[in-house]
Scaffold this active site. Sequence first.
Site, mmCIF file in Angstrom:
data_model
loop_
_atom_site.group_PDB
_atom_site.id
_atom_site.type_symbol
_atom_site.label_atom_id
_atom_site.label_comp_id
_atom_site.label_asym_id
_atom_site.label_seq_id
_atom_site.Cartn_x
_atom_site.Cartn_y
_atom_site.Cartn_z
ATOM 1 N N SER A 1 93.899 21.225 83.142
ATOM 2 C CA SER A 1 95.016 20.919 84.454
ATOM 3 C C SER A 1 95.210 19.391 83.981
ATOM 4 C CB SER A 1 94.371 21.050 85.489
ATOM 5 O OG SER A 1 93.319 20.353 85.901
ATOM 6 N N HIS B 1 57.308 19.376 102.123
ATOM 7 C CA HIS B 1 57.168 18.436 103.272
ATOM 8 C C HIS B 1 56.952 17.035 102.429
ATOM 9 C CE1 HIS B 1 57.232 16.430 106.988
ATOM 10 N NE2 HIS B 1 55.963 16.024 106.955
ATOM 11 N N LEU C 1 87.268 23.706 89.546
ATOM 12 C CA LEU C 1 85.972 23.191 89.315
ATOM 13 C C LEU C 1 85.224 23.475 88.139
ATOM 14 C CD1 LEU C 1 84.813 23.912 93.015
ATOM 15 C CD2 LEU C 1 85.249 21.648 92.099
ATOM 16 N N THR D 1 93.133 25.609 78.733
ATOM 17 C CA THR D 1 93.782 24.511 78.576
ATOM 18 C C THR D 1 93.843 23.498 79.834
ATOM 19 O OG1 THR D 1 95.747 25.573 78.907
ATOM 20 C CG2 THR D 1 95.071 25.076 76.646
HETATM 21 P P1 FAD Z 1 89.589 21.023 81.078
HETATM 22 O O1 FAD Z 1 88.124 20.295 81.394
HETATM 23 O O2 FAD Z 1 90.867 20.205 81.580
HETATM 24 O O3 FAD Z 1 89.788 20.996 79.640
HETATM 25 C C1 FAD Z 1 90.910 21.587 78.773
HETATM 26 C C2 FAD Z 1 90.848 21.148 77.321
HETATM 27 O O4 FAD Z 1 91.834 21.768 77.031
HETATM 28 C C3 FAD Z 1 91.283 19.700 77.321
HETATM 29 O O5 FAD Z 1 90.276 18.770 76.586
HETATM 30 C C4 FAD Z 1 92.769 19.530 76.695
HETATM 31 O O6 FAD Z 1 92.945 18.460 76.015
HETATM 32 C C5 FAD Z 1 92.504 20.741 75.962
HETATM 33 N N1 FAD Z 1 94.091 21.329 75.670
HETATM 34 C C6 FAD Z 1 95.315 21.479 76.518
HETATM 35 N N2 FAD Z 1 96.062 21.936 75.914
HETATM 36 C C7 FAD Z 1 95.775 22.101 74.500
HETATM 37 C C8 FAD Z 1 96.091 22.791 73.129
HETATM 38 N N3 FAD Z 1 97.471 23.496 73.402
HETATM 39 N N4 FAD Z 1 95.578 22.876 72.167
HETATM 40 C C9 FAD Z 1 94.319 22.235 72.255
HETATM 41 N N5 FAD Z 1 93.580 21.866 73.113
HETATM 42 C C10 FAD Z 1 94.295 21.855 74.293
HETATM 43 N N6 FAD Z 1 84.713 19.418 88.586
HETATM 44 C C11 FAD Z 1 83.542 19.586 89.152
HETATM 45 O O7 FAD Z 1 83.056 20.810 89.324
HETATM 46 N N7 FAD Z 1 82.703 18.821 89.704
HETATM 47 C C12 FAD Z 1 82.985 17.377 89.494
HETATM 48 O O8 FAD Z 1 82.263 16.306 90.007
HETATM 49 C C13 FAD Z 1 84.343 16.836 89.201
HETATM 50 N N8 FAD Z 1 84.928 15.688 89.113
HETATM 51 C C14 FAD Z 1 86.036 15.531 88.648
HETATM 52 C C15 FAD Z 1 86.544 14.169 88.904
HETATM 53 C C16 FAD Z 1 87.831 13.663 88.439
HETATM 54 C C17 FAD Z 1 88.218 12.317 88.507
HETATM 55 C C18 FAD Z 1 88.590 15.020 87.924
HETATM 56 C C19 FAD Z 1 89.954 14.560 87.331
HETATM 57 C C20 FAD Z 1 88.124 16.252 87.842
HETATM 58 C C21 FAD Z 1 86.965 16.705 88.350
HETATM 59 N N9 FAD Z 1 86.357 17.852 88.206
HETATM 60 C C22 FAD Z 1 85.215 18.132 88.861
HETATM 61 C C23 FAD Z 1 87.265 19.032 87.947
HETATM 62 C C24 FAD Z 1 86.766 19.333 86.472
HETATM 63 O O9 FAD Z 1 87.154 18.402 85.726
HETATM 64 C C25 FAD Z 1 87.837 20.426 86.043
HETATM 65 O O10 FAD Z 1 87.720 21.691 87.014
HETATM 66 C C26 FAD Z 1 87.379 21.225 84.866
HETATM 67 O O11 FAD Z 1 87.403 20.272 83.705
HETATM 68 C C27 FAD Z 1 88.169 22.270 84.240
HETATM 69 O O12 FAD Z 1 87.582 22.658 83.098
HETATM 70 P P2 FAD Z 1 88.573 23.480 82.062
HETATM 71 O O13 FAD Z 1 87.833 23.845 80.957
HETATM 72 O O14 FAD Z 1 89.435 24.665 82.806
HETATM 73 O O15 FAD Z 1 89.784 22.568 81.620
HETATM 74 P P1 NAD Z 2 92.593 17.477 96.399
HETATM 75 O O1 NAD Z 2 92.987 18.919 96.589
HETATM 76 O O2 NAD Z 2 90.957 17.583 96.589
HETATM 77 O O3 NAD Z 2 92.930 16.438 97.580
HETATM 78 C C1 NAD Z 2 94.344 16.238 97.634
HETATM 79 C C2 NAD Z 2 94.645 15.549 98.819
HETATM 80 O O4 NAD Z 2 95.863 15.186 98.734
HETATM 81 C C3 NAD Z 2 94.658 16.829 99.939
HETATM 82 O O5 NAD Z 2 93.676 16.384 101.050
HETATM 83 C C4 NAD Z 2 96.063 16.816 100.227
HETATM 84 O O6 NAD Z 2 96.249 17.131 101.778
HETATM 85 C C5 NAD Z 2 96.603 15.437 99.901
HETATM 86 N N1 NAD Z 2 97.992 15.407 99.767
HETATM 87 C C6 NAD Z 2 98.644 16.342 99.031
HETATM 88 N N2 NAD Z 2 99.976 15.784 98.843
HETATM 89 C C7 NAD Z 2 100.131 14.613 99.621
HETATM 90 C C8 NAD Z 2 101.087 13.527 99.922
HETATM 91 N N3 NAD Z 2 102.266 13.625 99.487
HETATM 92 N N4 NAD Z 2 100.569 12.435 100.626
HETATM 93 C C9 NAD Z 2 99.383 12.350 100.929
HETATM 94 N N5 NAD Z 2 98.356 13.141 100.809
HETATM 95 C C10 NAD Z 2 98.721 14.323 100.054
HETATM 96 O O7 NAD Z 2 92.744 16.885 94.898
HETATM 97 P P2 NAD Z 2 92.256 15.709 93.944
HETATM 98 O O8 NAD Z 2 91.451 14.878 95.010
HETATM 99 O O9 NAD Z 2 93.332 15.155 93.527
HETATM 100 O O10 NAD Z 2 91.393 16.633 93.100
HETATM 101 C C11 NAD Z 2 92.012 17.683 92.146
HETATM 102 C C12 NAD Z 2 91.210 18.547 91.850
HETATM 103 O O11 NAD Z 2 90.043 18.243 91.018
HETATM 104 C C13 NAD Z 2 90.513 19.133 92.733
HETATM 105 O O12 NAD Z 2 90.944 20.619 92.895
HETATM 106 C C14 NAD Z 2 89.200 19.033 92.818
HETATM 107 O O13 NAD Z 2 88.380 20.364 93.010
HETATM 108 C C15 NAD Z 2 88.753 18.749 91.336
HETATM 109 N N6 NAD Z 2 87.816 17.785 91.577
HETATM 110 C C16 NAD Z 2 86.384 18.100 91.908
HETATM 111 C C17 NAD Z 2 85.672 17.001 92.176
HETATM 112 C C18 NAD Z 2 84.433 17.539 92.632
HETATM 113 O O14 NAD Z 2 83.886 18.678 92.637
HETATM 114 N N7 NAD Z 2 83.371 16.593 93.074
HETATM 115 C C19 NAD Z 2 85.798 15.830 92.117
HETATM 116 C C20 NAD Z 2 87.018 15.382 91.243
HETATM 117 C C21 NAD Z 2 88.048 16.227 91.550
#
Ligand code: FAD
Ligand code: NAD
Length: 467
Positions: free
Chosen positions: A145, A445, A320, A143
């Site tokens: 985050s 290269h 991730l 589900t």
């Molecule tokens: P999710 O992708 O969060 O999917 C959970 C699903 O469960 C959702 O569709 C939700 O609606 C559904 N759900 C929840 N509760 C219920 C319920 N009770 N019944 C039915 N459905 C439900 N990670 C990377 O590796 N690379 C990246 O480039 C990257 N970029 C990101 C950029 C942003 C802006 C954000 C916010 C995150 C990014 N992440 C990235 C993190 C990545 O999106 C998450 O780690 C990943 O989506 C987690 O997958 P998951 O399957 O655990 O959950």
């Molecule tokens: P993050 O954990 O990467 O960064 C959060 C940052 O906020 C940290 O540097 C932390 O020290 C800072 N912080 C925390 N509390 C604060 C406060 N009160 N004031 C100021 N700074 C504060 O989290 P995110 O950028 O929100 O991303 C969330 C998750 O989504 C991450 O776990 C990341 O792995 C995933 N994500 C991954 C990708 C990718 O893989 N390229 C891209 C986007 C998101």
Amino acid sequence: MNYDVVVIGSGPGGYVAAIRCAQLGLKTAIIEKYNVLGGTCLNVGCIPSKALLDSSEHYHNAAHAFSEHGIELGNLKVNLTQMIKRKGEVVKSNNDGISYLMKKNKIDTYFGLGSFVNKNTIKVTDAEGKEQQIETKKTIIATGSKPTTLPFLPLDKKRIITSTEALSLTEIPKNMIIIGGGVIGLELGSVYARLGAKVQVIEYMDSIIPTMDRALGKELMRILKKSLKFEFFMSHKVTGATNEGEVVKVTAENPKGETVTFEGDYVLVSVGRKPYTEGLGLENAGVQMGERGMIAVNDHLETNVPGIFAIGDVVRGAMLAHKAEEEGVLVAEHIVGQKPHINYNLIPGVVYTWPEVAGVGFTEEQLKEQGRAYKSGSFPFKASGRAKASGDTDGFVKVLADKETDEILGVHMIGPRIADLIAEAVTAMEFRASAEDVARMSHAHPTYAEAMKEACLAATENRALHI
Ligand code: FAD
Ligand code: NAD
């Protein structure tokens, strides 16, 4: 309906788990709360953010780099509506792709909120409130985050926003204040800085991307200041924000303990994400929670209730998409009696800024903390022929290897297209390669990948050839 496995949540963890279960001959269903598949990653995460990063990078290059290549453009302007529309189309084509994969693998899809009635019965409540119950032998909770919010900084989702809203803005911010210098803040900050916004990052720690090798955050900060005029306010504790119509005022405590005020038209709160379990009815199945809102699981990702598993962002470990996918495959294979394994230390982390940032294995800080004897070799992209040709000479590859055995322990990179190059480091480390093993392999290269070979040469008795 009766299933061998029901997966709750269709993000990269859930849909991949469902596919692997189906491949292994299990009768499988997937439940998704929203009316599209793909979860956070596909709908409001990885994919839309990368679409906007690519579009904004094209614009930024056209505005700032093309002339150096002898390409002159007049009358350049951004059409944000089109950019956001294209992002939507990219998402939609991936949504359709996952629907196709569900059909191809004969996985039943249910749209609605999934919740436990008991250990083997799941209720699905659709958007109109209509309920149906399905029976299952095993359940995989995926589900995901939601964004973490700060109690003293309520979101209004218009001016004080999370990544979800930042992916669909209707105007380019003039001054975007970003709270949290982590992955989301730097990626989405880059998007809008490239399109012309002034970006100010307020970070609680003394380093950006603080969980990665510290050399990466230091170099990225230098580059973002230089190329996109980012302003960083480190070791600042945000204390509140007030929304005054089109202006938001953010207050913070600086390292001297003084209160400082920032003014912007948009504030992006990107201080991390928290596991999402609302409405799941875990108590009806007796599933126990772990720390910080996560579902507690053992090494096989099984909860305290036999037959109920949890994967992805809702359990411990890096949040991730590729980590969630590996866990989905692991659970499916474990259910049919196989012996799968995940090496969590070798899950790479990537930040899709420009230049890109990536790391795998132990950071230098972790090796120091462990008291492990290690050696380090670096190669700067400014010495790479390929990087000179493309004009992307910022950054480096750093290889950390065991001092005695030469086994690669960590690889940390910042540079052009290294989000793809990190896969070479993962492969080498999965096979427990030494730095010299990689150094002796032929790398085409001119490529950016030669920097990996050269850094390995540097770690092997300082034998780099081009520095
Ligand atoms: P999710 O992708 O969060 O999917 C959970 C699903 O469960 C959702 O569709 C939700 O609606 C559904 N759900 C929840 N509760 C219920 C319920 N009770 N019944 C039915 N459905 C439900 N990670 C990377 O590796 N690379 C990246 O480039 C990257 N970029 C990101 C950029 C942003 C802006 C954000 C916010 C995150 C990014 N992440 C990235 C993190 C990545 O999106 C998450 O780690 C990943 O989506 C987690 O997958 P998951 O399957 O655990 O959950
Ligand atoms: P993050 O954990 O990467 O960064 C959060 C940052 O906020 C940290 O540097 C932390 O020290 C800072 N912080 C925390 N509390 C604060 C406060 N009160 N004031 C100021 N700074 C504060 O989290 P995110 O950028 O929100 O991303 C969330 C998750 O989504 C991450 O776990 C990341 O792995 C995933 N994500 C991954 C990708 C990718 O893989 N390229 C891209 C986007 C998101």
